[in-house]
Design a protein around this motif. Sequence first.
Motif, PDB file in Angstrom:
ATOM      1  N   SER A   1       3.727   9.580   6.080  1.00  0.00           N
ATOM      2  CA  SER A   1       4.242   8.155   5.666  1.00  0.00           C
ATOM      3  C   SER A   1       5.027   7.874   6.587  1.00  0.00           C
ATOM      4  CB  SER A   1       5.103   8.615   4.379  1.00  0.00           C
ATOM      5  OG  SER A   1       4.307   9.028   3.376  1.00  0.00           O
TER       6      SER A   1
ATOM      7  N   LYS B   1       4.490   8.051  -3.562  1.00  0.00           N
ATOM      8  CA  LYS B   1       4.110   8.698  -4.792  1.00  0.00           C
ATOM      9  C   LYS B   1       3.904  10.228  -4.313  1.00  0.00           C
ATOM     10  CE  LYS B   1       2.491   5.373  -7.826  1.00  0.00           C
ATOM     11  NZ  LYS B   1       1.207   4.948  -8.720  1.00  0.00           N
ATOM     12  N   ASP B   2       3.522  10.643  -2.998  1.00  0.00           N
ATOM     13  CA  ASP B   2       3.213  11.741  -2.357  1.00  0.00           C
ATOM     14  C   ASP B   2       4.289  12.422  -1.667  1.00  0.00           C
ATOM     15  OD1 ASP B   2       0.665  11.631  -3.412  1.00  0.00           O
ATOM     16  OD2 ASP B   2      -0.220  10.437  -1.724  1.00  0.00           O
TER      17      ASP B   2
ATOM     18  N   LEU C   1       0.829  -1.201   0.081  1.00  0.00           N
ATOM     19  CA  LEU C   1       0.013  -0.229   0.009  1.00  0.00           C
ATOM     20  C   LEU C   1       0.633   1.041   0.051  1.00  0.00           C
ATOM     21  CD1 LEU C   1      -2.858   1.403   0.136  1.00  0.00           C
ATOM     22  CD2 LEU C   1      -2.645   0.953   2.649  1.00  0.00           C
ATOM     23  N   TYR C   2       1.997   1.386   0.750  1.00  0.00           N
ATOM     24  CA  TYR C   2       2.907   2.524   0.772  1.00  0.00           C
ATOM     25  C   TYR C   2       3.677   2.610  -0.565  1.00  0.00           C
ATOM     26  CZ  TYR C   2       6.957   5.104   1.522  1.00  0.00           C
ATOM     27  OH  TYR C   2       8.006   6.110   1.489  1.00  0.00           O
TER      28      TYR C   2
ATOM     29  N   PHE D   1       2.872   1.682  -3.617  1.00  0.00           N
ATOM     30  CA  PHE D   1       1.917   2.140  -4.848  1.00  0.00           C
ATOM     31  C   PHE D   1       0.715   3.172  -4.392  1.00  0.00           C
ATOM     32  CE2 PHE D   1       2.917  -2.635  -5.408  1.00  0.00           C
ATOM     33  CZ  PHE D   1       3.603  -2.585  -6.701  1.00  0.00           C
ATOM     34  N   VAL D   2       0.707   3.802  -3.409  1.00  0.00           N
ATOM     35  CA  VAL D   2       0.036   4.878  -3.249  1.00  0.00           C
ATOM     36  C   VAL D   2       0.908   6.053  -2.470  1.00  0.00           C
ATOM     37  CG1 VAL D   2      -1.995   5.444  -1.918  1.00  0.00           C
ATOM     38  CG2 VAL D   2      -1.986   3.223  -2.832  1.00  0.00           C
ATOM     39  N   LEU D   3       1.284   5.737  -1.221  1.00  0.00           N
ATOM     40  CA  LEU D   3       1.946   6.665  -0.322  1.00  0.00           C
ATOM     41  C   LEU D   3       3.135   7.232  -0.838  1.00  0.00           C
ATOM     42  CD1 LEU D   3       0.877   5.523   3.024  1.00  0.00           C
ATOM     43  CD2 LEU D   3      -0.234   7.249   1.628  1.00  0.00           C
TER      44      LEU D   3
END
Length: 238
Positions: A35, A28-29, A21-22, A24-26
Amino acid sequence: MHPLFEYLFKANGLLICFYLLYKFVLAKDTFFQFSRYYLLGGIVVSVVLPFVTFTKIQYIEVKEVFIPKSASTETVNFIPVTSTEPVHSINWETIMLITYGVIASILILKLLIGLGKLFSVIKQSERIEKQRRTYLQSHLVQSPFSFFNYIVYNPELINQDELEAILLHEEAHSNQNHSVDTLLVQFITIFFWFNPVVWLYQKSVVQNLEFLADEAAIAQEKDRIVYKKAMLKFNNKT
């Protein structure tokens, strides 16, 4: 299945889910603080949740069973068959337990040796006490680093402009207690060493801490070009 293996299977499964989840989602931010808490929370949940068990009590009505009097039982005698041939079996569970314990022990020893060297550097360095932090000047280190309230650097390898940038970066690590995250993820890596994802998880934690330190340091640094050059210089040495 051995209880230890059952626990490790559950804990590592959860850790893999948190990492994916980190990744592929977080990742990138630029919400680095969020995080950080997410990655730390993923470790805590993965370690603790497998110990939580849910018990459901269900009452079943038992009906009486009547056996007719005419029913009879027959006794059948079985003659045991013995074999004179020896049976050799490999206890793979024991072998896996020993292998797991040996490698984990080696990694713990490696960590302790590293901490021993660190405390040796701290003891031998020239100290400067300032604002509840201890600045250590040592020729034994190549790259600057921080450990809780200790900031260690080699003054012979850093010019004055670089020193200001480096100290801002390491002070950010110290102010935000990044050593706690680093030690925690190192212990997790030791006990989950067999899981390739845990090494990637460790890398992500360390990388995110560097982003946080950069973010805090750049907000105070006047010359960002000097800061970036200083970071690049010492990152290439690690």
